[in-house]
Design a protein around this motif. Structure first.
Motif, PDB file in Angstrom:
ATOM      1  N   LEU A  39      51.393  53.553  44.567  1.00 21.67           N
ATOM      2  CA  LEU A  39      50.640  52.567  43.766  1.00 21.67           C
ATOM      3  C   LEU A  39      48.536  52.723  43.554  1.00 21.67           C
ATOM      4  CD1 LEU A  39      52.463  49.487  43.186  1.00 21.67           C
ATOM      5  CD2 LEU A  39      52.189  51.294  41.550  1.00 21.67           C
ATOM      6  N   THR A  40      47.799  52.052  43.332  1.00 21.32           N
ATOM      7  CA  THR A  40      46.677  51.910  43.429  1.00 21.32           C
ATOM      8  C   THR A  40      46.840  50.590  43.839  1.00 21.32           C
ATOM      9  OG1 THR A  40      46.271  51.510  41.327  1.00 21.32           O
ATOM     10  CG2 THR A  40      45.889  53.906  41.867  1.00 21.32           C
ATOM     11  N   LEU A  41      45.639  50.367  44.793  1.00 17.37           N
ATOM     12  CA  LEU A  41      45.408  48.978  44.700  1.00 17.37           C
ATOM     13  C   LEU A  41      45.089  48.018  43.521  1.00 17.37           C
ATOM     14  CD1 LEU A  41      42.773  48.691  48.148  1.00 17.37           C
ATOM     15  CD2 LEU A  41      45.065  48.111  47.948  1.00 17.37           C
ATOM     16  N   ARG A  77      50.735  44.081  40.282  1.00 20.10           N
ATOM     17  CA  ARG A  77      52.616  43.858  39.875  1.00 20.10           C
ATOM     18  C   ARG A  77      52.269  42.224  40.190  1.00 20.10           C
ATOM     19  NH1 ARG A  77      56.026  48.480  42.110  1.00 20.10           N
ATOM     20  NH2 ARG A  77      56.102  49.001  40.221  1.00 20.10           N
ATOM     21  N   PHE A  78      51.474  41.699  41.456  1.00 24.81           N
ATOM     22  CA  PHE A  78      51.823  40.403  41.860  1.00 24.81           C
ATOM     23  C   PHE A  78      50.492  39.591  41.877  1.00 24.81           C
ATOM     24  CE2 PHE A  78      53.990  43.662  44.476  1.00 24.81           C
ATOM     25  CZ  PHE A  78      55.216  43.240  44.725  1.00 24.81           C
ATOM     26  N   PRO A  79      50.161  39.050  40.645  1.00 25.91           N
ATOM     27  CA  PRO A  79      49.667  38.102  40.396  1.00 25.91           C
ATOM     28  C   PRO A  79      49.595  36.486  40.817  1.00 25.91           C
ATOM     29  CG  PRO A  79      50.860  38.676  39.170  1.00 25.91           C
ATOM     30  CD  PRO A  79      51.266  39.623  39.574  1.00 25.91           C
ATOM     31  N   ASP A  80      50.972  36.304  41.117  1.00 20.99           N
ATOM     32  CA  ASP A  80      50.967  35.487  41.402  1.00 20.99           C
ATOM     33  C   ASP A  80      51.621  34.996  42.835  1.00 20.99           C
ATOM     34  OD1 ASP A  80      52.702  35.096  39.947  1.00 20.99           O
ATOM     35  OD2 ASP A  80      52.246  33.139  38.970  1.00 20.99           O
ATOM     36  N   ALA A  94      55.537  37.616  43.081  1.00 20.04           N
ATOM     37  CA  ALA A  94      55.977  37.766  44.890  1.00 20.04           C
ATOM     38  C   ALA A  94      57.256  37.830  45.605  1.00 20.04           C
ATOM     39  CB  ALA A  94      54.634  37.602  45.479  1.00 20.04           C
ATOM     40  N   THR A  95      57.544  36.064  45.184  1.00 15.94           N
ATOM     41  CA  THR A  95      58.610  36.179  45.226  1.00 15.94           C
ATOM     42  C   THR A  95      59.887  36.158  44.809  1.00 15.94           C
ATOM     43  OG1 THR A  95      57.379  33.750  45.897  1.00 15.94           O
ATOM     44  CG2 THR A  95      60.048  33.255  45.656  1.00 15.94           C
ATOM     45  N   ARG A  96      59.459  36.074  43.726  1.00 17.18           N
ATOM     46  CA  ARG A  96      60.689  37.125  42.762  1.00 17.18           C
ATOM     47  C   ARG A  96      60.987  37.880  42.485  1.00 17.18           C
ATOM     48  NH1 ARG A  96      58.647  33.874  38.776  1.00 17.18           N
ATOM     49  NH2 ARG A  96      57.073  36.155  37.961  1.00 17.18           N
ATOM     50  N   TRP A  97      59.815  39.378  43.478  1.00 19.64           N
ATOM     51  CA  TRP A  97      60.623  40.097  43.683  1.00 19.64           C
ATOM     52  C   TRP A  97      61.228  40.683  45.035  1.00 19.64           C
ATOM     53  CZ3 TRP A  97      58.444  43.199  47.206  1.00 19.64           C
ATOM     54  CH2 TRP A  97      58.610  45.323  47.737  1.00 19.64           C
ATOM     55  N   PHE A  98      60.816  39.816  46.665  1.00 18.69           N
ATOM     56  CA  PHE A  98      61.553  39.788  46.912  1.00 18.69           C
ATOM     57  C   PHE A  98      63.314  39.271  47.046  1.00 18.69           C
ATOM     58  CE2 PHE A  98      57.164  39.359  49.626  1.00 18.69           C
ATOM     59  CZ  PHE A  98      57.545  40.822  50.569  1.00 18.69           C
ATOM     60  N   GLU A  99      63.570  38.527  46.588  1.00 15.23           N
ATOM     61  CA  GLU A  99      64.528  38.141  45.584  1.00 15.23           C
ATOM     62  C   GLU A  99      65.386  39.335  44.726  1.00 15.23           C
ATOM     63  OE1 GLU A  99      63.975  34.706  43.784  1.00 15.23           O
ATOM     64  OE2 GLU A  99      63.759  33.259  45.029  1.00 15.23           O
ATOM     65  N   MET A 142      53.324  34.434  49.657  1.00 17.77           N
ATOM     66  CA  MET A 142      55.260  35.445  49.668  1.00 17.77           C
ATOM     67  C   MET A 142      53.714  36.982  48.792  1.00 17.77           C
ATOM     68  SD  MET A 142      57.533  34.742  50.443  1.00 17.77           S
ATOM     69  CE  MET A 142      58.649  35.806  50.219  1.00 17.77           C
ATOM     70  N   ARG A 143      52.858  36.746  47.904  1.00 17.11           N
ATOM     71  CA  ARG A 143      51.537  37.805  47.739  1.00 17.11           C
ATOM     72  C   ARG A 143      51.140  38.454  48.871  1.00 17.11           C
ATOM     73  NH1 ARG A 143      46.300  37.358  44.739  1.00 17.11           N
ATOM     74  NH2 ARG A 143      46.586  39.656  43.281  1.00 17.11           N
ATOM     75  N   LYS A 144      50.629  38.135  49.400  1.00 12.06           N
ATOM     76  CA  LYS A 144      49.638  38.288  50.813  1.00 12.06           C
ATOM     77  C   LYS A 144      50.636  38.890  51.406  1.00 12.06           C
ATOM     78  CE  LYS A 144      46.008  35.090  50.937  1.00 12.06           C
ATOM     79  NZ  LYS A 144      45.169  34.227  51.692  1.00 12.06           N
ATOM     80  N   TRP A 145      52.127  38.389  51.458  1.00 10.69           N
ATOM     81  CA  TRP A 145      53.070  39.735  52.786  1.00 10.69           C
ATOM     82  C   TRP A 145      53.712  40.866  51.806  1.00 10.69           C
ATOM     83  CZ3 TRP A 145      54.693  39.606  57.108  1.00 10.69           C
ATOM     84  CH2 TRP A 145      55.516  38.550  58.129  1.00 10.69           C
ATOM     85  N   ALA A 146      53.192  40.300  50.688  1.00  6.31           N
ATOM     86  CA  ALA A 146      53.807  41.721  49.670  1.00  6.31           C
ATOM     87  C   ALA A 146      53.174  43.205  49.521  1.00  6.31           C
ATOM     88  CB  ALA A 146      54.329  41.748  48.347  1.00  6.31           C
TER      89      ALA A 146
END
Length: 168
Positions: free
Chosen positions: A10-12, A18-21, A25-30, A83-87
């Motif tokens: 992926l590009t930045l 992909r993670f606008p908020d 990101a939390t849903r993606w991790f779940e 979570m966005r920053k973690w992703a």
């Protein structure tokens, strides 16, 4: 795009899209952590329920009677970093050929260098291959050892009597 032609990444910009908020990101991790069914991060039980309005710990385990979230039992446990920053940090650490420095990571995701250092160590710990047999598990034997060299590169003290007579 520079790099190996067979690598698809992926590009930045795509990563940010992909993670606008934080909720996305939390849903993606779940979805990644619980692909089939949600389970407790402490005891592993699937006997869980969602708790309304319980922001930091939105789920409850009926078996161990404790609250948990997607962070519980993971590298992100007891962290206040969104979570966005973690992703994004995970993406940057794992796609860099030589990883990334904590100063650069902190600047890129908007946290202090100390926080970025903490995150990088947690990410590396999570991706470590514990318990897997690798090429250097157990005794290792090295053959074809090179000994010798110029005397000026040696220390003044010989380590064994044999070395002493060899270099005199």
């Amino acid at each position: 795009m520079a790099g190996k032609s067979y690598r698809n990444g992926l590009t930045l910009v795509q990563m940010m899209d992909r993670f606008p908020d934080d909720a996305t990101a939390t849903r993606w991790f779940e979805e990644c952590l619980w692909p089939d069914e949600r389970h407790c991060g402490k005891c592993g039980s699937r006997n869980t329920k969602e708790v309304p309005n319980a922001k930091p710990m939105p789920y409850f385990c009926n078996t161990c009677r404790s609250y948990f979230s997607v962070r519980t039992g993971t590298a992100m446990a007891r962290s206040n970093v969104p979570m966005r920053k973690w992703a994004i940090a995970i993406y940057l650490c794992l796609t860099g050929l030589k990883s990334v420095s904590s100063v650069t990571l902190g600047r890129d995701i908007g946290v202090k260098q100390e926080t970025a250092w903490f995150m990088m160590h947690r990410i590396r710990e999570a991706w470590a291959c514990d318990g897997q047999d690798g090429p250097f598990d157990g005794p290792v034997e090295f053959d074809e050892t090179y000994r010798g060299g110029k005397r000026k590169n040696k220390s003044n003290r010989a380590s064994t009597p044999r070395d002493a007579e060899r270099w005199t």
